[in-house]
Each structure stands twice: as C-alpha cells, then as structure tokens.
Design an enzyme around this catalytic site. Sequence first.
Site, PDB file in Angstrom:
ATOM      1  N   THR A   1      30.645  48.685  44.753  1.00 36.43           N
ATOM      2  CA  THR A   1      29.414  47.960  45.069  1.00 36.43           C
ATOM      3  C   THR A   1      29.446  47.388  46.486  1.00 36.43           C
ATOM      4  O   THR A   1      30.478  46.938  46.969  1.00 36.43           O
ATOM      5  CB  THR A   1      29.244  46.823  44.048  1.00 36.43           C
ATOM      6  OG1 THR A   1      29.075  47.406  42.771  1.00 36.43           O
ATOM      7  CG2 THR A   1      28.043  45.959  44.381  1.00 36.43           C
TER       8      THR A   1
ATOM      9  N   GLY B   1      36.363  42.749  42.121  1.00 38.84           N
ATOM     10  CA  GLY B   1      37.263  41.942  41.292  1.00 38.84           C
ATOM     11  C   GLY B   1      38.711  42.187  41.670  1.00 38.84           C
ATOM     12  O   GLY B   1      39.157  43.324  41.697  1.00 38.84           O
TER      13      GLY B   1
ATOM     14  N   GLU C   1      28.444  47.259  35.947  1.00 38.65           N
ATOM     15  CA  GLU C   1      28.505  48.634  35.432  1.00 38.65           C
ATOM     16  C   GLU C   1      27.115  49.176  35.116  1.00 38.65           C
ATOM     17  O   GLU C   1      26.924  49.939  34.171  1.00 38.65           O
ATOM     18  CB  GLU C   1      29.386  48.714  34.180  1.00 38.65           C
ATOM     19  CG  GLU C   1      30.831  48.325  34.405  1.00 38.65           C
ATOM     20  CD  GLU C   1      31.594  49.373  35.195  1.00 38.65           C
ATOM     21  OE1 GLU C   1      31.386  50.564  34.960  1.00 38.65           O
ATOM     22  OE2 GLU C   1      32.398  48.972  36.052  1.00 38.65           O
TER      23      GLU C   1
END
Lengths: 383, 675
Positions: free
Chosen positions: B190, B229, B469
């Site tokens: 992303t 993350g 997701e």
Amino acid sequence: MASISSTYGETDQVLVEEKSSVRIFTLNRPKQLNALSFAMVSRLLELFTSCAEDSSVKLIILKGRGRAFCAGGDVAAVVRDISQGNWRLGAEYFRKEFTLNYVMATYNKPQVSLLDGIVMGGGAGASMHGRFRVATENSLFAMPETALGLFPDVGASYFLSRLPGFFGEYVGLTGARLDGAEMLACGLATHFLRSERLTLLEEALCKANSSDPRVISSIINEFSEVPNLKEKSSYHKLKIINRCFSRRTIEEIIAALEREGVQRKDDWISSSIQSLKKASPTSLKLSLRSIREGRLQGIGKCLVREFRMVCHVLRGEVSKDFTEGCRAILLDKDKNPKWEPSKIELVTDELIDRCFSKVKDDGWEDLQLPVRSDLASYAIAKL
Amino acid sequence: MEKVNFRTQVLTRHLLNNDHRGTAATAGISTSPCLSYTPPEISSKPFPFDVNSMRKLMDGHNIEDRDWLFNLMIQSNLFNPKLRGGKIFVVPDYNQSMEQQREITMKRIQYLLDHGVFERWLTGKGFDAEMRKLALLEVIEIFDHSLAIKIGVHFFLWGGAILFFGTKRHHDKWLKASEDYHIKGCFAMTELGHGSNVRGIETITTYDSKTEEFVINTPCESAQKYWIGGAANHATHTVVFSQLNIDGNNQGVHAFITQIRDADGNICPNIRIADCGHKIGLNGVDNGRIWFDNVRIPRENLLNSVADVSADGKYLSAIKDPDQRFGAFMAPLTSGRVTIALSAIYSTKISLAIAIRYSLTRRAFSITPNGDEVLLLDYPSHQRRLLPLLAKTYAMTFAGNYLKLLYVKRTPQLIKTLHVVSSALKAILTWHNMRTLQECREACGGQGLKTENRIGQLKGEFDVQSTFEGDNNVLMQQVSKAMLAEYVAAKRRNKPFKDLGLEHMNKSCPVIPSRLTNSTLRSAQFQIDIFCLRERDLLNRFAIEVSENQAQGESKESAFIVGYQLAEDLGRAYSDRLILQTFIEAENNVTDTPLKEMLGLIRSMYVLVSLDEDVAFLRYGYLTVEAAATVRKEIVKLCAEIRPHALSLVSSFGIPDAFLSPIAFDWVAANSWSN
C-alpha cells in the site's frame, strides 16, 4: 471439653474431636499410612456435609496419625474389585472420593490441613482443595499415579494446572517428590511451620472462634516461617521445566528434556527423563491432556471429566496398565510393570480420545456433583 | 450474610491467590449486599446437547493444539494475567503507551517462538501443517488482534510472498530464517496514494545490467509506502511492490526483497522510515511509512515465480498478458482475506459470550409489584438484540470453515471461486463483527465501556478489518462483477451455469407458497428457495440494467458503476445463500439428534432474521407484506425457544474463561472494595 467419638467400628478410621467451634478430623489408619478406605471417604463426606449445615462449626482441621497425612486412595481394594470383574464397585469408590473433593473445594468454612508427613494422590485430593494447607519439615508430596498406570485424579487436573508455569505438568507426569519448602514455594502449601509447633497452632486455632480466612491466616502466620529451598530443589529448575514441560505432546516434552541434557550434564534432567520413561505411556498421555484441559475448566468440570477417565481406566478397555501397575508396584512389588502399549508413540490419539468420552455402559451415569446454590464462579466450568 | 461470607471465602481459597500470607488480598465483603451474583450455570437448565461436540463442530480441527496454546498464554506473565473476582483473566493492557504495546507484542512473539508455536509455519507442507497454523492463529487472535496481525504480516504476507512469488533460491534463503525470526519481514504494498488499487502504485524499479542490480525508487510523496505493519520498529526485511520498468517499458507490478534494517536495528542506507503514529486500535502493531531513494538490490531479489529479468536485462515471462500476470500475482494473497474473515468470527464470539453471560446474571426493573427484577435476557427485546446475532455467528462459523477448507485445498481451477468466496465472506463477516460488537457493547451498558471487559476495546481493534486486504465495498463489487461475468458468459454461450454456486439458476424458478406456515418457515427447502429466488432475480435485474446502460452508449465499466444499488443487493444475496448452503451442509453431517435439532433452530433464526432485515425481499416482492409480518412473529417465537440454550450456545464457542472478562462472571466480586 474435648470429646472423641468412635461410636461404630468403621468410623474410628476417622477420629473426631470437637473443640469449641472447631472440628478436628484425624485420619487413623497409620499402618496403611492413612490410605483412604471407602469407609474413611464415606465418613469424611458425612462429617463435612453435617458440619456445613451446623452453624456452631466455624473451622475444620484435617490431619493424619503417624508419619503420613495420607498416602493416597485405597487402590488395593479397587484392584481387588477389578480382578473380580467388578469395575463398577471400584468406580463407586472414586465417585464418593471425588464428591468429597468437590465438597471440600466448595466448602463454606475454612479447612486447615496439617500436612506433617506423606501427602500423596488421594491425600492431596483431601487437602489441596481446602483453603489452608500447612506443610512442615516432614512433608512429602507426590502425585505418583503415572507410575501406577493411572493419572493424577482427585481434582489434580485443577490444582496442578494452577501451579506456576508448567510446574504442575512436571509434578503430575514425573511423580516428582516435593518437600515442605517446595510445596510452599509452588503454592501447594499456603504455610510452612516446624512440626513441633503444630500443637500450639491447633490450640490457637481452637481459640479463634472465627470463619474469617483473614483471621485464620494471621493465626497460622504467627507460627509460620519461610524455609530455604534446598540447593537441588526442582523448583530452581522452573525455567527448564517451563521450556520443556510446556510442549504440546509427551514425545516433544521428552525430546526437549533430552536436548537440554545434551547442552548440560545434569542429574535432575536425566532422572526426570528416567521417571517419564518408566511411567505408563498411556498414563502419561492421559495425564498431560487432563492437566491441559483442567487449566481451562472449573473444579466441578475437572472432577466430572476425571471420573469419566477413571471409569475408562478401570474398565480396562483402552489399556490394562492400571492393574499391571498396581501388581508390579503394590502387590508383587517387582517394580517391573509391563506396559501395554509399551511405547509412547504407540498410544494413539484415538485411544486417548476414548478415555475422555462418556462411558457407554448400561445405566452408567456421569459423576453428579451436589448442587451448590451459592457456588463461586471460579469453581464452574464452561466446557 | 452467611451466604456472602461463604462466597468470599471460596473465592480466596484456591491457588489462584499466591499471596498466602497476605491479609488484604483475602479481605471479604463486610457490608450486606443489595444484590448477589448467581452464576448462569446455576439457573440455566442442563445442556440439552453436548457442548464439547458442538465446540468440535465449530472449531472444526486441531482442538488439542488450540487448548495447548491457550495454556501457554495463561501460564506466562507476558500475557498480563489479572485476578478479578476470583478468576484469572489474560488480556493485554491497552492503557500502555503505543511504544510499550509494541514492545510487549514483540516479547510475546518471542515467547511463542521459544515454545515452538511457529514450528513448520513456513517450512511445513501439506494439509495438517496448514490447518495447525490456522488454528493457532485463531487462538492468538482471541488474545489480541495486534499480536495476531504482527504474526500474520510476518508469516502470511512476508512469508507468503516468498513462498508464492519466490522460487527455490528464495525459499532456501528466507523461509527457515523467517520461521525462526532470524529475520523479521514486512510487506510494502500500500502507498499513500494507492490502497485497494494496487495496479496504480507509483513506486518504480529499473534494472542496471552493468551491476546486475535493480534500483527501487519512491518518485513522489504519494508513492511512499504506507501502513506497513512491522516497518516502524522491528522489521529487517520487506517485500516491495513496485512497477518494473525495463528499457522504458512498464511491465506492471512486481515484488522485490529489500533489506531495510541491519541486525542491530539500524535503518539501511537510502531507506527512510517514519511512523504512522497512534491509531484507534492495533497499537501493538508498528505501522510505518517507507521511502526508497534509489535503493540497489541484487537481481536475485526479484521474486520471479511469474516473471524474471535476465542478467543482461531482458524481461522474461510465461504469461504475456499483463492483466493475467497481475492476476496470477495477486491470487495467493487470498490468505489474508481468509484469516481476516476467520478472526472476525472469533471476535464476534468473544463479545457474544461476554454479553450473553452478563445478560444471564444482570437484572433490571421488576415487572410485578415487589417482584424480583428481571434478568436482561428474559426481556424479549434483549433476546431480539442478541440471539439473532448469535445465530448469524453460528451460520458464519460454518461459512468460515468452508472458506478455510477451500483455501487450504485450493487448486488452480478453484482460484476464481476462492477469490469470490473470500472477498464476499471477508466483507460480510467483518461487517457482522463490527455490528455485533456495537450491539454487545450497548447490551452490557456501562460495563461495556470498561477496557477490561474487552468488547468496547475490540471495536477499535477490529475496525480496520473492513479496510485492510481490500475495502469491503470494493470487495463486494468484485463479487457482483464476477457474478455478472458468469451470467454474461453463460447466456452468450447459451450454456448452463456451473460456477460460483449459481447452478440453481439452471433450474426453474422456485415457487414460494403464498401462505407461510410455521413449519414452512422452518424448513430448509423454503429457506434455500427464497435465498435462491432473491439471488437469481437480482442477478437478472442487474444484468438487464447494465446492458441497458451499455445500449445507451455507456462503457462496460461505467455501466457497472452506475448500477451500484443492485450490485450491493446482489453481493449480499450471493453471500447469504452461500452461508446458508454451508450451514445446511454442516448440519447434514451431524448425526447426534439433540445437536441437529439445536442447529435447525439456529438456522431458522439466521434465515428469518435475514428475511426481516434485507429490504430487498419486500422491495422486489419475494415476500408479501403479510408474509413479512409472519416472519417477524416467528422470530419472536424463535427467540423464546433459543433463550434457554443461550448459555450452552456461547459455551460451545470454546473460549476459555480467562479470555473473556470479569462481567462474564462474578462482576459483584470483581468490583468489590477488596478487589
């Protein structure tokens, strides 16, 4: 003021003293190390039940005569029943014993157990569920069931699983012996004092006239001391125990211990491995799963489950290790049991699963625990 | 008074209290209580069905592995055990700072690693290894979403990328090292400017044949990697998604391995990393932003399962069409949607178990003069709030189990089905989770606001699920898009439907009886018929609308976008029908009568509530106004019938007491002065 009641024959296996608001029950089969006979279990259950309703009774003291508090259940009698083809009779013994364990665990008055000697198996069941457990320098604790082809019962899957880390798995699987200092350190005992002070403690408790656990606790504290753990105590090995006995399966636990053994020469590691290898493979797997499930259950559910397991063991359908273990350890004393299956990897999950299922035998019932309308939430299981 | 003493003494009796000499810790309640707590187990009837069997049916697999992991967490102080009301609870301390939460999350991972939880997570092959991994992840999620996400990023995204996009050289080098956490991976897909639309990302990679290196660059601020993350604090490596430009030709999105920190945690040259900052939840996950300033990596670091670049800089791929190449690339990423859908269900279960247990012990208002106050769950309105959500959770559990097996047993032929099913269920299950959390929070009143009671906190922790997701709305559009494509293909070739469960479209249109009796409403045949009717009619309508719009000169894409209202209804219709089918299938495999009867009741509740809630049934006339009223009345009856089993139904979730919360048990003792 003191009175000893022994009105009918069988009951003098349990001596009863009434001292003001205190009842002192003394296990009185010293030659058999106070092993709990059916009569003793029945009598204790009666006594506990009647004292629960008697508002003049505020405190119960339980102790043993001679060098044992209680060395366990009367397994020899059970094996006799099985050999006569009557597993149900043997199971009735456990039904009564587990009911007693449950009554103690949910009792409405403090029970102080004076553990001045051997505390094993059924003896642990008769004391660990009570509020106060007083150890001394003479205390010797063990759950030796896996060496007998049984598994730690009497609610042990509840109290062992609540010991620090994975100490409970260690104690339950290896049958390791603990002294009073170790019992205190791991929480099996709530207090430790020197044996010679027990009489004074009893006198002080009899004067207390209280059911308040804070009052009782502070009285015992006055006589207590904090003993030093011996240098070789297994409690010092808690880190290794947590690393190894936390493993998912018996096979992995042994493998982990062996890996530790390679890294450092240590008698403690090799003797732990020895104990595991000597124990009944079926018992080990039953015990591990029992403790793991016990950690997620309340005391009532633990006992109901253990009762199912005991029945399966007594029926001998999954393995006959229990009769074989009792033969080799208690009767013939050749100390050379022939386990079947003989190896851990031969004990399948299906085999173990069966021991946790409901007993399918004409009219046979699960353990029905006495209803407690004011049961504490910790004692209840969801599953 | 005697009763109160009893309770407080029993509470303090056991080994739970290690402070054996402490007096304050064993203090009892000294004043007479106004209310006393009665455990729901006392007042509820004995379980009519075997709770363990129900749990096995719901959890489905690896029960002992799950219990083992629960044990591991309960026994470690790292999992923050707290004694409340005589019971131990393990729940993260969300009052810690973001930095503290991140550190403790990493320590928990180390603990799980040391105890063999992750063994074979990347190196293990086959069905059993895969199922064990998924079971253990579900258990971890029950403890803490941050912990599960941090582990999920490392194993499923980073590990999955290497596994699926990489080839042997990558597997040999990275899989075992990752499984042992010698390296910590993250997943840089992303960007600030592009999320769901991966194809639009702006990071660009070129090849330098002189040094045989790729050069990765962040050309503008909107190309910075965002929400990565693990990137902010812990990750040492990342897989970077980037456009690959070879000799001025853009070959589309490709994945590259790049080291971003050294073993000591220092950020590598030409890499810039910033923190995404504090979030509304998941603060145990260190989301970061990454900029690449012409970072050079060896040619071997291209994950080359789909396409490769030769040493002299030639682009090589077996798949010529860039669209197909992209599809092949993205297909393995379904694992993320699968695990999200499954974890949503467990979060739902936690909140329902807590709220329903509370509603079985908390009373409010008496309805007769001087009478006892009424248990919350004895109010029909309270039943209507919670029990339908309970039924839906059961239904979605079976759908989740179906999705899990579809994923684990996937074949190249099933990739499309898996994509559609995982998209639909990820969206539906996570929306259901958020809705259930809110309802349960409110059903617990003020107690629901306390972090220690979990539900309120879970709202923040799980909100992200509808976004990461794949945005739920985008995913649902993909479902209706796939259905439309299936429809167009079948009609054009004049062939029967044979995919996406649309086979029912080949049969004649089901007929719904005009008078709905009690037994009709509860029959599986009626239930599946009315769901199929809705789906087939909506699909027909949607296809007509899109083609009409196209006939008026709109492009295919814009015709689709304009038809969003029907597309949304259709996506829901598809999902509901799929969920019901998986429910009926699970039910058919059960032989035990009490269990089967219970499931029948729950299924009826699931269907009737869906009929009641989705306006489409009335809007398009699948139900008459009278029938809709009958359905409504039947729901009230079902609530009353399920009410006595509420406790056993939430007990069957298999979540240990320690992972619930104080209000699920003795909330009077947990809130007493001495506590």
